[in-house]
Write a protein that holds these residues in place. Structure first.
Motif, PDB file in Angstrom:
ATOM      1  N   ARG A  26       0.823  -1.219   0.000  1.00  0.00           N
ATOM      2  CA  ARG A  26       0.000   0.000   0.000  1.00  0.00           C
ATOM      3  C   ARG A  26       0.851   1.261   0.000  1.00  0.00           C
ATOM      4  NH1 ARG A  26      -3.383   2.020   3.132  1.00  0.00           N
ATOM      5  NH2 ARG A  26      -2.650   1.223   5.127  1.00  0.00           N
TER       6      ARG A  26
ATOM      7  N   ASP B  54      -2.919   0.214  -4.656  1.00  0.00           N
ATOM      8  CA  ASP B  54      -3.299  -0.632  -3.527  1.00  0.00           C
ATOM      9  C   ASP B  54      -3.356  -2.090  -3.981  1.00  0.00           C
ATOM     10  OD1 ASP B  54      -4.643  -2.041  -1.492  1.00  0.00           O
ATOM     11  OD2 ASP B  54      -5.739  -0.260  -0.858  1.00  0.00           O
TER      12      ASP B  54
ATOM     13  N   ASP C  56      -0.208   5.852   0.978  1.00  0.00           N
ATOM     14  CA  ASP C  56      -1.088   6.847   0.379  1.00  0.00           C
ATOM     15  C   ASP C  56      -2.520   6.333   0.416  1.00  0.00           C
ATOM     16  OD1 ASP C  56      -1.992   9.058  -0.953  1.00  0.00           O
ATOM     17  OD2 ASP C  56      -1.102   8.549  -2.894  1.00  0.00           O
ATOM     18  N   ARG C  57      -3.485   7.240   0.279  1.00  0.00           N
ATOM     19  CA  ARG C  57      -4.872   6.803   0.152  1.00  0.00           C
ATOM     20  C   ARG C  57      -5.000   5.937  -1.100  1.00  0.00           C
ATOM     21  NH1 ARG C  57      -7.570  10.031  -3.720  1.00  0.00           N
ATOM     22  NH2 ARG C  57      -6.321  11.810  -4.410  1.00  0.00           N
ATOM     23  N   THR C  58      -5.946   5.038  -1.072  1.00  0.00           N
ATOM     24  CA  THR C  58      -6.172   4.166  -2.217  1.00  0.00           C
ATOM     25  C   THR C  58      -6.643   4.984  -3.414  1.00  0.00           C
ATOM     26  OG1 THR C  58      -6.673   2.222  -0.877  1.00  0.00           O
ATOM     27  CG2 THR C  58      -7.578   2.262  -3.097  1.00  0.00           C
ATOM     28  N   ARG C  59      -5.994   4.766  -4.541  1.00  0.00           N
ATOM     29  CA  ARG C  59      -6.342   5.495  -5.769  1.00  0.00           C
ATOM     30  C   ARG C  59      -6.440   4.510  -6.926  1.00  0.00           C
ATOM     31  NH1 ARG C  59      -2.041  10.184  -6.389  1.00  0.00           N
ATOM     32  NH2 ARG C  59      -3.540  10.932  -7.923  1.00  0.00           N
TER      33      ARG C  59
END
Length: 229
Positions: free
Chosen positions: A22, A127, A71-74
């Motif tokens: 992730r 992710d 990082d945020r899931t993209r």
């Protein structure tokens, strides 16, 4: 802190291979190889096996360098052209999808694959857990394609596709297929499937004596290729 699994009454956190995936460092599989090579440390202690959990506040080092928070899931849509392989490392040295991505992206992985001569919609994400989830046949997402084959498509062949068939001992599930147009010796078709085994459409159509001369994925679940350049 030792690198033994967390006790049952402690917050478990996230497995270190998933954490590294992730964070865009590497895939889960490659993370396990890095652990075996002694390249990973957690809170300054060497990590020797993948059954280690990372919790808030822990410090993870890869080759002595700290790993930032994931990082945020993209998720991105990519219009794959013909002539690129969907892999990070090609042993034959062919150009890859990841060689052609714009600068500034984090490390991404593909959700499923398109082979060298196939085109169209490829989903990319940062992710690894999301990638694996969306690839599973159990997710039930429909993959839709525009397919050009050499030859005429008789109704009995459409029926065989709808029923599913076995090729070289591999059982392929039902494929919904419709004829869109006929151009001289070629036929354009719309095809939909949910399973997505390796080179499934090409192998099935070859078994029906209808070699594929062009294959374009136009949708993956709710995501559409549309007019993406």
């Amino acid at each position: 802190m030792s690198d033994t699994p967390a006790a049952a009454d402690e917050p478990r956190g996230e497995r270190i291979a998933k954490y590294l995936s992730r964070a865009g460092i590497t895939s889960r599989r490659d993370a396990e190889a890095m652990i075996a090579a002694g390249r990973i440390r957690l809170n300054n202690a060497p990590v020797s096996h993948p059954a280690v959990f990372v919790k808030d506040g822990d410090i993870v080092l890869v080759d002595g360098k700290p790993v930032g928070e994931p990082d945020r899931t993209r998720l991105w849509r990519f219009h794959k052209p013909e002539g690129l392989v969907t892999t990070h490392k090609d042993p034959e040295g062919r150009p890859t999808v990841f060689d052609k991505l714009p600068p500034g992206l984090p490390r991404v992985m593909s959700i499923g694959r398109l082979d060298l001569t196939s085109e169209g919609l490829l989903l990319l994400t940062n992710d690894g857990a999301l990638a694996r989830q969306l690839e599973l046949p159990a997710t039930g997402w429909l993959r839709r394609y525009r397919v050009r084959v050499h030859g005429g498509v008789a109704p009995d062949k459409l029926k065989r596709l709808a029923e599913g068939l076995a090729v070289d001992g591999i059982k392929y599930g039902p494929i919904e297929a419709h004829i869109d147009s006929v151009q001289r010796s070629n036929t354009w078709m719309s095809m939909s499937l949910r399973e997505g085994k390796n080179r499934e459409i090409r192998r099935v159509m070859e078994a029906l004596a209808l070699p594929v001369t062009r294959l374009i994925r136009v949708a993956y679940g709710p995501f559409q290729l549309g007019t993406l350049p």
